[in-house]
Design an enzyme around this catalytic site. Structure first.
Site, PDB file in Angstrom:
ATOM      1  N   GLU A  12       1.061  -0.628  -0.008  1.00 53.84           N
ATOM      2  CA  GLU A  12      -0.336   0.312  -0.125  1.00 53.84           C
ATOM      3  C   GLU A  12       0.946   1.132   0.258  1.00 53.84           C
ATOM      4  O   GLU A  12       2.048   1.498   0.691  1.00 53.84           O
ATOM      5  CB  GLU A  12      -0.598  -0.179   1.516  1.00 53.84           C
ATOM      6  N   CYS A  61      -3.337   8.959   3.153  1.00 50.74           N
ATOM      7  CA  CYS A  61      -2.880   8.917   1.761  1.00 50.74           C
ATOM      8  C   CYS A  61      -3.934   8.577   1.246  1.00 50.74           C
ATOM      9  O   CYS A  61      -3.862   7.918  -0.232  1.00 50.74           O
ATOM     10  CB  CYS A  61      -2.303   6.448   2.553  1.00 50.74           C
TER      11      CYS A  61
HETATM   12  P1  NAP Z   1       8.535   4.679   4.634  1.00 50.81           P
HETATM   13  O1  NAP Z   1       9.677   6.248   4.516  1.00 50.81           O
HETATM   14  O2  NAP Z   1       8.691   4.122   3.002  1.00 50.81           O
HETATM   15  O3  NAP Z   1       8.456   4.070   5.602  1.00 50.81           O
HETATM   16  C1  NAP Z   1       7.437   3.115   5.672  1.00 50.81           C
HETATM   17  C2  NAP Z   1       7.865   2.095   6.278  1.00 50.81           C
HETATM   18  O4  NAP Z   1       9.496   0.741   5.642  1.00 50.81           O
HETATM   19  C3  NAP Z   1       9.034   2.262   7.503  1.00 50.81           C
HETATM   20  O5  NAP Z   1       8.256   1.307   8.876  1.00 50.81           O
HETATM   21  C4  NAP Z   1      10.000   2.339   6.909  1.00 50.81           C
HETATM   22  O6  NAP Z   1      11.036   2.088   8.808  1.00 50.81           O
HETATM   23  C5  NAP Z   1      10.479   0.859   6.876  1.00 50.81           C
HETATM   24  N1  NAP Z   1      11.367   1.263   5.429  1.00 50.81           N
HETATM   25  C6  NAP Z   1      11.887   2.333   5.110  1.00 50.81           C
HETATM   26  N2  NAP Z   1      13.070   1.751   3.934  1.00 50.81           N
HETATM   27  C7  NAP Z   1      13.573   0.813   4.284  1.00 50.81           C
HETATM   28  C8  NAP Z   1      13.816  -0.701   3.464  1.00 50.81           C
HETATM   29  N3  NAP Z   1      14.664  -0.219   3.150  1.00 50.81           N
HETATM   30  N4  NAP Z   1      13.642  -1.514   4.831  1.00 50.81           N
HETATM   31  C9  NAP Z   1      12.546  -1.982   5.531  1.00 50.81           C
HETATM   32  N5  NAP Z   1      11.927  -1.122   6.130  1.00 50.81           N
HETATM   33  C10 NAP Z   1      12.234   0.114   5.638  1.00 50.81           C
HETATM   34  O7  NAP Z   1       6.784   5.889   4.395  1.00 50.81           O
HETATM   35  P2  NAP Z   1       6.842   7.099   5.732  1.00 50.81           P
HETATM   36  O8  NAP Z   1       7.591   8.008   5.533  1.00 50.81           O
HETATM   37  O9  NAP Z   1       6.780   6.110   7.140  1.00 50.81           O
HETATM   38  O10 NAP Z   1       4.727   6.917   5.205  1.00 50.81           O
HETATM   39  C11 NAP Z   1       4.346   8.051   4.172  1.00 50.81           C
HETATM   40  C12 NAP Z   1       4.522   7.227   2.981  1.00 50.81           C
HETATM   41  O11 NAP Z   1       3.568   6.111   3.556  1.00 50.81           O
HETATM   42  C13 NAP Z   1       3.006   7.889   1.818  1.00 50.81           C
HETATM   43  O12 NAP Z   1       4.215   8.118   0.470  1.00 50.81           O
HETATM   44  C14 NAP Z   1       1.658   7.437   1.939  1.00 50.81           C
HETATM   45  O13 NAP Z   1       1.009   7.712   0.807  1.00 50.81           O
HETATM   46  C15 NAP Z   1       2.690   5.940   2.301  1.00 50.81           C
HETATM   47  N6  NAP Z   1       1.026   5.408   3.031  1.00 50.81           N
HETATM   48  C16 NAP Z   1      -0.088   4.614   2.623  1.00 50.81           C
HETATM   49  C17 NAP Z   1      -0.739   4.512   2.495  1.00 50.81           C
HETATM   50  C18 NAP Z   1      -1.823   3.400   2.218  1.00 50.81           C
HETATM   51  O14 NAP Z   1      -2.566   2.362   3.664  1.00 50.81           O
HETATM   52  N7  NAP Z   1      -1.700   2.938   0.882  1.00 50.81           N
HETATM   53  C19 NAP Z   1      -1.074   4.306   4.476  1.00 50.81           C
HETATM   54  C20 NAP Z   1      -0.780   5.090   4.688  1.00 50.81           C
HETATM   55  C21 NAP Z   1       0.219   5.845   3.804  1.00 50.81           C
HETATM   56  P3  NAP Z   1      12.120   3.326  10.131  1.00 50.81           P
HETATM   57  O15 NAP Z   1      10.441   4.202   9.748  1.00 50.81           O
HETATM   58  O16 NAP Z   1      12.429   2.693  10.165  1.00 50.81           O
HETATM   59  O17 NAP Z   1      12.391   3.890   8.241  1.00 50.81           O
END
Ligand code: NAP
Length: 513
Positions: free
Chosen positions: A256, A293
């Site tokens: 997602e 999101c």
């Molecule tokens: P993110 O930076 O991609 O991080 C998401 C998760 O992935 C976090 O738990 C992060 O851990 C982990 N992560 C990042 N890099 C990783 C890697 N290389 N290996 C393993 N895990 C890794 O996203 P975010 O900034 O938290 O969230 C914002 C984004 O989420 C927005 O773009 C939003 O649209 C999207 N979103 C989508 C939905 C949906 O249902 N479609 C819902 C909510 C949010 P750490 O925090 O420890 O870095």
């Protein structure tokens, strides 16, 4: 300073080292730290599969649904504490925290109720038998059985409660143990909720695990039959998809990701429909400071309504109080971190290069906060009268209180603009013309996971553009990640394996009934 411990192998384990800080985005205070350094993820996963999975599968669906009900009671009893944590760690006002905290509890209760009506068998029938031989002497029946692996949830920062429970409800009901990995920035709330549930001794040991921080080997330690459900940015999803466990070994991966969602005002647009659209856009821009999101990022209106919608949005937005969520008069709080603030401000600069600013809360709203280095950004509305020539407004998700208004010539143009999001979570359409609403639904369904159609009849009872209800599918094709979650019992499919069983009709009947 509290270091959030990790619950793995049936015990709380602290990661090594000082850990990364979990901050208050308004005051900058360090609230806790997270560390997953030095954890043995292979041992943790083996424990979850063998102890948690085996014990969960020994229960019926209805018994597992009772576990969900018991979790609901524990979470409800601690709601005030969760709101307090959200205020400090997410910078959100009570109303916005409710979307996360109460949204999670509601989703769990919904699945508890749904699960109580499920079969007492250890499987679910998928469809009915289909004949494979003359006179139905030999037939095939598809069945779904719970996966024997674990479900790893890698979650985004914006829904530390709902993000966990909307996934855990379906996984636990299916009989699959959970390893939750919340986003580090807001791990505190997820940690507290999991701790309360563990302390209440509701679930079998190993059924619910949490790791805070980013452990080495988190994906390497997975087995091919494990499941990963990811929520976050499209970039992170792309890098995880490249991991050999997912790319080559068949670990099931649901993503997602981000999405440039639309709200469309119908061509018939009377004042009522326009009022509904404007109210919804204002809500979506301000709730959780636009960090949803599903939030509306693009607003499409007939050319004749462009100026009126721009004026109505500016009029409503200038009355929003923005600032420290501790102040009772504040309606819109903070972004989650100063790094998110900087990313949003950079996104605003990029959009400025290709569109006009129609409303700039940074100038027109006085931020009410005492701390200088806060992460608060007021709403900004852009407008472009030439949306066909500006790909950025359709492609870039600025994950904050930012949206772009654009005019369309006719229905085909409006629908084509919505499709330029290249796959989105949701589009909402505002019109009192049922024929147009039906046409829009069919046209948008191919590129959207959910289509939200609003006319005067449903104006007062509708659930909102951005609210994800467990009854409806959540997910979207293309850049939205291609995932599917919720949608009632559909959610359980991800946590089950499908098999076709071929035999005599009597044997098939005995299996499913
Ligand atoms: P993110 O930076 O991609 O991080 C998401 C998760 O992935 C976090 O738990 C992060 O851990 C982990 N992560 C990042 N890099 C990783 C890697 N290389 N290996 C393993 N895990 C890794 O996203 P975010 O900034 O938290 O969230 C914002 C984004 O989420 C927005 O773009 C939003 O649209 C999207 N979103 C989508 C939905 C949906 O249902 N479609 C819902 C909510 C949010 P750490 O925090 O420890 O870095």
């Amino acid at each position: 300073m509290t270091k959030l411990a990790n619950y793995l192998e049936g015990r709380w384990q602290e990661g090594a080292g000082a850990g990364a800080p979990v901050l208050d985005p308004v005051t900058g205070e360090t609230l806790a730290t997270v560390s997953a350094d030095g954890l043995d993820m292979a041992a943790a996963y083996a424990f979850a599969r063998e102890k948690g999975g085996t014990a969960l599968r020994a229960l019926s669906y209805a018994q597992r649904a009772e576990l969900l009900s018991a979790i609901v009671k524990v979470l409800q009893a601690n709601r005030d504490k969760y709101f307090e944590i959200s205020l400090k760690n997410s910078g959100t006002v009570q109303n916005d925290s409710g979307v996360d905290v109460d949204g999670g509890i509601y989703t769990l209760s919904y699945y508890a109720k749904l699960g109580s009506k499920l079969t007492a068998k250890a499987l679910m029938a998928d469809g009915t038998p289909d004949a494979l031989a003359r006179d139905n002497a030999f037939a095939t029946q598809h069945i779904l059985v719970p996966a024997h692996g674990l479900a790893l949830f890698i979650n985004a920062f914006n829904f530390p409660s709902w993000g966990l429970w909307e996934k855990a409800a379906a996984a636990l009901l299916s009989g699959v143990p959970v390893v939750a990995k919340p986003a580090s920035a807001t791990a505190w709330l997820t940690h507290e909720m999991v701790k309360d549930v563990i302390d209440a001794n509701i679930l079998p040991t190993g059924a619910l695990n949490i790791v805070c921080g980013r452990p080495a080997g988190m994906l390497d330690a997975l087995d091919p039959l494990d499941l990963v459900s990811f929520t976050g940015s499209a970039d992170t999803a792309a890098s995880l998809r490249d991991h050999p466990k997912i790319k080559h070994e068949g670990v099931r991966f649901n993503a997602e990701t981000d999405s440039v969602n639309s709200a469309i005002l119908g061509p018939d647009a009377d004042d009522d429909a326009m009022g509904l659209l404007v109210r919804e856009v204002v809500r979506e821009l301000t709730i959780k400071s636009g960090q949803k999101c599903t939030a509306i990022r693009r607003i499409m209106v007939p050319e004749s309504r462009y100026a009126a919608v721009a004026a109505a949005l500016a009029d409503k937005l200038k009355g929003i109080t923005v600032g420290d969520p501790r102040n009772e008069n504040i309606r819109m709080g903070s972004l989650v971190s100063t790094s998110q603030r900087d990313a949003i401000l950079q996104g605003i600069s990029q959009l400025e290069a290709c569109s006009d600013i129609l409303f700039d809360g940074r100038k027109d709203i006085a931020i009410q906060a005492d701390h200088a280095n806060h992460a608060i950004v007021p709403p900004v509305v852009f407008g472009t009268t030439t949306p066909d020539t500006h790909p950025l407004v359709h492609q870039m998700e600025v994950f904050g209180p930012v949206a772009t208004l654009m005019p369309y010539r006719d229905t085909d143009h409006a629908l084509a603009l919505a499709r330029r999001g290249m796959g989105s979570l949701v589009a909402s359409v505002y019109s009192n013309d049922s024929t147009f609403l039906a046409q829009a639904a069919v046209a948008l369904a191919e590129s959207h996971g959910r289509v939200h159609l609003i006319n005067n009849d449903v104006a007062k009872v509708q659930t909102g553009h951005g609210n994800v209800m467990p009854q409806s599918n959540h997910g979207g094709p293309g850049r939205a990640g291609g995932g599917e979650e919720l949608g009632g019992l559909r959610a359980l499919r991800f946590y089950h394996r499908l098999a076709a069983v071929q035999s005599a009709p009597g044997v098939l009947e005995a299996i499913v009934n």
